[in-house]
Design an enzyme around this catalytic site. Structure first.
Site, short mmCIF file in Angstrom:
data_model
loop_
_atom_site.label_atom_id
_atom_site.label_comp_id
_atom_site.label_asym_id
_atom_site.label_seq_id
_atom_site.Cartn_x
_atom_site.Cartn_y
_atom_site.Cartn_z
N LYS A 93 0.81 -1.22 0.00
CA LYS A 93 0.00 0.00 0.00
C LYS A 93 0.84 1.28 0.00
O LYS A 93 0.42 2.30 -0.53
CB LYS A 93 -0.96 0.00 1.20
N ASP A 129 -9.94 3.95 2.48
CA ASP A 129 -10.18 3.50 3.86
C ASP A 129 -10.95 4.54 4.67
O ASP A 129 -11.77 4.20 5.52
CB ASP A 129 -8.86 3.18 4.57
#
Ligand code: ATR
Length: 285
Positions: A72, A108
Site C-alpha cells: 500500500k 479506507d
C-alpha cells in the site's frame, strides 16, 4: 482500440500473501447483482516484483486494482496521479486508469465513515472527543476521518509512543498521544471509542479494556471483523453501549474502486453483508 480494451473489464487485488482476501467475494457479488460482464481476481505479487507488475498492469488486461499489505505504501511511487487522501495516508488501496494515467486513491477513510453513517446514523452529530486505540495505518485513516467530521479531541492510545507522536505531527494538536495506562482517565469524556489495533482479532492476543468509565451514550467501534463480534464489542454490549462492527468498513471501502472499473456504483446491502458474515463464521468454525 485493442482487443484488451474491448473485452470485459478485469480488476484484481494485489497483495503478498493475498489468498485470505475477501475482496473477490465482494466484487463478484456486485458483478452478478448488477449483471455486469467483468472479472475480479487475486494477484500474489512479491515486493521485488511490484514495480514491473504495476508497469504492465494494463498489458495484463486490468482496468485497475486494489492494493493490500505489503504494497500500500510502495504503490504511491508507482502511480501517475496520487489523490490528496492517499498522500495524507501515505498509502493507497485503489488504482484505476483514467485518460491513460494510473490513478491511486485511499478509500479506507470513506469506508470507515460510510460504515458508521450506515450502522449508527447521527454518530457524529455531537462529535467532541474520540479515543482511538492503535497508531498504525488504520489509525491514520480513522483520525483523518474523525477530524473531517469535526472531532476536536482525539486521545490516541498506543504502546509505541513514536508512532503516536508521528500522527500528532501529521494531524496537529487535536491528537493527544498517551499510553495504555492513561486510558481510564480518557474514557469518561469519550463519545466514540475505536479499536484499530490487531488485538482481539482471531489468532491475536485479546483486547482487554474496562469500559466502566465510558459515558452511557458512548459508541464503541472495532475495525477488526474477524471475529465479527470481538471481545471489545461483547463487553460494550454487556455494558449497554451502542456498537458498530468492522465489516462495513471492508464493504464500503470497495465501492469507489468498483465504480471506477465497472462504471456502476454498487450498494452495500444486507444480502452482501450476510454472505460475508457466513464466510467469516465458516472460517472461525
Ligand atoms: P494497520 O496498518 O492495520 O493499522 P499496524 O501498522 O501493524 O497495522 O498497526 C497495528 C497496531 O496494533 C499498532 O498500533 C500496534 O501497536 P504498536 O504501534 O505499539 O506496535 C497495535 N498492536 C499490535 N499488537 C499489540 C499488542 N500486543 N499490544 C499493544 N498494541 C498492539
Amino acid at each position: 482500440m485493442t482487443d484488451l480494451v474491448q473485452s470485459a473489464p478485469r480488476a484484481c487485488i494485489i497483495g503478498h500473501p493475498v489468498a485470505h482476501s475477501r475482496s473477490p467475494m465482494v466484487h463478484g457479488f456486485w458483478l452478478k447483482e448488477l449483471s455486469l460482464a467483468g472479472d475480479y481476481t487475486r494477484e500474489d505479487v512479491r515486493p521485488e516484483d511490484l514495480p514491473g507488475f504495476i508497469a504492465s498492469l494494463r498489458e495484463r488486461g486490468y482496468v485497475g486494482a486494489n492494493v493490500t499489505v505489503p504494497h500500500k505504501e510502495a504503490v504511491l511511487g508507482l502511480a501517475d496521479v496520487v489523490s490528496e487522501t492517499a498522500r495524507a495516508m501515505g498509502a493507497a488501496n485503489t488504482l484505476w486508469f483514467e485518460d491513460g494515467l494510473l490513478h491511486a486513491d485511499n478509500t479506507d477513510v470513506t469506508g470507515f465513515l460510510a460504515n458508521l453513517d450506515e450502522r449508527a446514523p447521527g454518530w457524529d452529530r455531537r462529535a467532541g472527543t474520540a479515543t482511538v486505540l492503535g497508531a498504525g495505518g488504520a489509525a491514520r485513516a480513522v483520525i483523518f476521518g474523525l477530524l473531517a467530521r469535526g472531532f476536536s479531541t482525539i486521545h490516541l492510545v498506543n504502546r509505541n509512543e513514536e508512532r503516536s507522536l508521528a500522527l500528532k505531527a501529521a494531524f496537529g494538536p487535536a491528537v493527544k498521544p498517551c499510553g495504555w495506562d492513561a486510558l481510564d482517565a480518557a474514557l469518561p469524556a469519550t463519545n466514540l471509542l475505536v479499536n484499530t489495533t490487531s488485538l482481539g482479532m482471531s489468532g491475536q492476543p485479546p483486547l482487554v479494556v474496562d469500559l466502566a468509565p465510558l459515558p452511557d451514550t458512548a459508541l464503541v467501534h472495532d475495525i477488526v471483523y474477524i471475529p465479527l463480534t470481538t471481545g471489545l464489542l461483547s463487553a460494550a454490549r454487556a455494558r449497554g453501549l451502542a456498537t458498530v462492527d468492522g465489516l462495513g468498513m471492508l464493504l464500503h471501502q470497495a465501492v469507489p474502486g468498483f465504480s471506477h472499473w465497472f462504471g456502476r456504483t454498487p450498494a452495500v446491502t444486507e444480502d452482501l453483508r450476510a454472505i460475508l458474515v457466513r464466510d467469516i463464521e465458516r472460517a472461525a468454525a
